[in-house]
Design an enzyme around this catalytic site. Structure first.
Site, PDB file in Angstrom:
ATOM      1  N   HIS A 162       0.954  -1.047   0.095  1.00 33.96           N
ATOM      2  CA  HIS A 162       0.492  -0.012  -0.171  1.00 33.96           C
ATOM      3  C   HIS A 162       0.845   1.407   0.177  1.00 33.96           C
ATOM      4  CE1 HIS A 162      -4.118  -1.828   0.722  1.00 33.96           C
ATOM      5  NE2 HIS A 162      -2.694  -2.619   0.712  1.00 33.96           N
ATOM      6  N   ASP A 371       3.129   9.150  -0.400  1.00 35.59           N
ATOM      7  CA  ASP A 371       2.099   8.306  -0.451  1.00 35.59           C
ATOM      8  C   ASP A 371       1.649   7.797  -1.478  1.00 35.59           C
ATOM      9  OD1 ASP A 371       0.253   7.752   1.240  1.00 35.59           O
ATOM     10  OD2 ASP A 371      -0.602   9.762   1.096  1.00 35.59           O
TER      11      ASP A 371
END
Ligand code: F6P
Length: 467
Positions: A162, A371
């Site tokens: 992720h 991110d």
């Protein structure tokens, strides 16, 4: 034989057990996404309970809800210190977010990480049935697939990261990096959020391991074993999130925000309190905007929702202190008796409340320094009124920028390290005419709606089931 609809066994560090649901911001995007993926097809979700206990009997807490069985185990304080606060969040997390300056390298925590992965493998084994698809998530559990294989598990096993995957020259600063990456090649399918992280991984496999890579298919061959690596950008739970918009809770939240801002434009940020999210840099950008346009203190109010996260890790304590200081300085300098330019809130809110806040806020500020994806950016877009949408200001270093940048027609992309760039993007968003806002919204909404979490699960599981 497993197929794309086979039962799923999902394994992740954090599990959204029913009693802990509701606070969206605090748990990050992973738990919400996996909850949606499992609710549709049923299955088992295994991980850490979030509790500490010295009980080493391997007792598992099983709960059944909406067709999903959650199975969780406690960890000992030593495990939590070495595995969760240590190797996962003081070594891999900063390194994977390009923050080698914050990464700590300790053999002791590395051993704890391997020990807990081994324990996870041992505990989850009895839950795995013959035709299940096993899907392991995130940097906490990289070696888990190899531990399952060494115990004789023959199922298809996939892994999804992720977070970003760092460039090779950063990763090689990790002691035993080769050992860690080799364990990944035990998976049948390795998923990344974007092609950027996928390329960095492939580069490492070629240059450091001497693996053979077929770029067309994503097949990586190393020492007689084959694995496939591809990008699968994660999406939001569109249906669930849209349904929040029809609730009284969402409407009340939106009205509360609007009533309190009294004709000023509300600009919002929602992030776990994490240094990767670029929060002090964001506040500097807002400070620069007010320095350049002091008269606009009456036009704009910034609301930062930042639920605390990983509070036992020193770098997280530091970021919290820094943020409080920077927010306090700007508020001290710019507030008037009836105006406070920055509202800084250290708590999480439900999805319905976030929907209401996002719809009421005419600017969404999502400016992480790095991110993996960032689902807040997608949720902000999803909550907008199509006839009068707000503007998303998005970091060019978030995985979401690959989908929402839309060649300059979607989000306003910004370099989050530059206070001038941030101040400029805020001004542009604040003054943007409605036609342009609608055009930019139209460019983004299709991918937010169609490439949702169901589509993501289906695409990943189809590839995982295929031989
Ligand atoms: O999305 C990355 C991630 O680390 C997830 O794995 C995790 O569930 C989320 O952020 C929140 O972090 P934590 O589980 O440490 O509170």
């Amino acid at each position: 034989m497993a197929n794309a609809q086979s039962r799923l066994v999902v394994i992740s560090n954090r599990v959204a057990v029913p009693k802990a649901r509701g606070v969206a911001g605090a748990q990050g995007g992973l738990a919400g996404a996996l909850n949606a993926a499992l609710k549709d097809r049923g299955g088992v979700w295994f991980g850490w309970s979030g509790q500490e206990s010295e009980d080493r009997t391997g007792n598992m807490d099983l709960q059944r809800n909406d067709g999903v069985t959650t199975a969780t185990i406690d960890l000992s304080p030593r495990d939590v210190g070495e595995y969760y606060n240590g190797y996962a969040n003081s070594t891999l997390w900063p390194l994977f977010h390009y923050r080698i300056d914050l990464a700590r390298f300790e053999n002791r925590t590395g051993e704890g990480y391997e020990r807990v992965n081994d324990r996870f493998a041992e505990s989850v084994m009895p839950l795995i049935e013959e035709d299940d698809l096993v899907w392991v998530h995130d940097y906490h559990l990289i070696p888990l697939g190899e531990r399952l294989r060494s115990r004789g598990v023959k199922n298809r096993i996939g892994f999804f990261l992720h977070t970003p995957w760092p460039p090779t020259r950063l990763l090689t600063s990790l002691p035993f990096h080769e050992r860690l990456v080799r364990t990944m090649l035990s998976y049948d399918l390795i998923g990344f959020q974007t092609n950027e992280w996928l390329s960095s991984f492939v580069h490492y496999c070629e240059t450091e391991l001497g693996a053979e890579v077929n770029r067309e298919t994503g097949r990586i061959t190393h020492e007689g074993r084959q694995t496939i690596a591809r990008a699968y950008p994660i999406g939001i739970d569109w249906e669930h999130f849209q349904a929040q918009g029809d609730t009284g809770e969402a409407r009340n939240a939106g009205q509360r925000l609007l009533a309190s801002t009294r004709h000023r434009t509300a600009m919002i940020g929602v992030d776990r309190l994490d240094y990767s999210k670029g929060l002090p840099e964001r506040i500097d950008g807002i400070g620069r905007f007010f320095d350049e346009h002091p008269e606009r203190t009456r036009d704009l109010v910034f609301i930062q929702i930042a639920p605390p996260s990983r509070e036992d890790v020193q770098s997280y304590q530091h970021i919290r202190g820094l943020l409080e200081q920077k927010t306090g300085q700007i508020n001290g300098a710019r507030s008037e008796v009836d105006i406070v330019p920055i509202r800084y809130v250290n708590r999480g809110y439900s999805h319905a409340e976030l929907y209401g806040f996002f719809r009421a806020a005419k600017i969404g500020l999502v400016t992480p320094l790095r991110d993996g994806m960032n689902l807040v950016a997608k949720e902000y877009v999803a909550a907008q009124d199509p006839d009068d949408p707000g503007v998303l200001v998005l970091s060019e270093f978030a995985g979401a920028a690959h989908q929402l940048g839309c060649d300059g027609e979607g989000a306003v992309l910004v370099n989050p390290h530059s206070p001038d760039a941030l101040a400029g993007a805020i001004r542009k968003a604040l003054d943007m005419p409605r036609d342009e806002r609608k055009r930019r919204y139209d460019a983004m909404i299709g991918t937010v709606r169609d490439d949702d979490v169901r589509d993501w699960t289906q695409r990943y599981c189809t590839d995982l089931a295929a031989d």
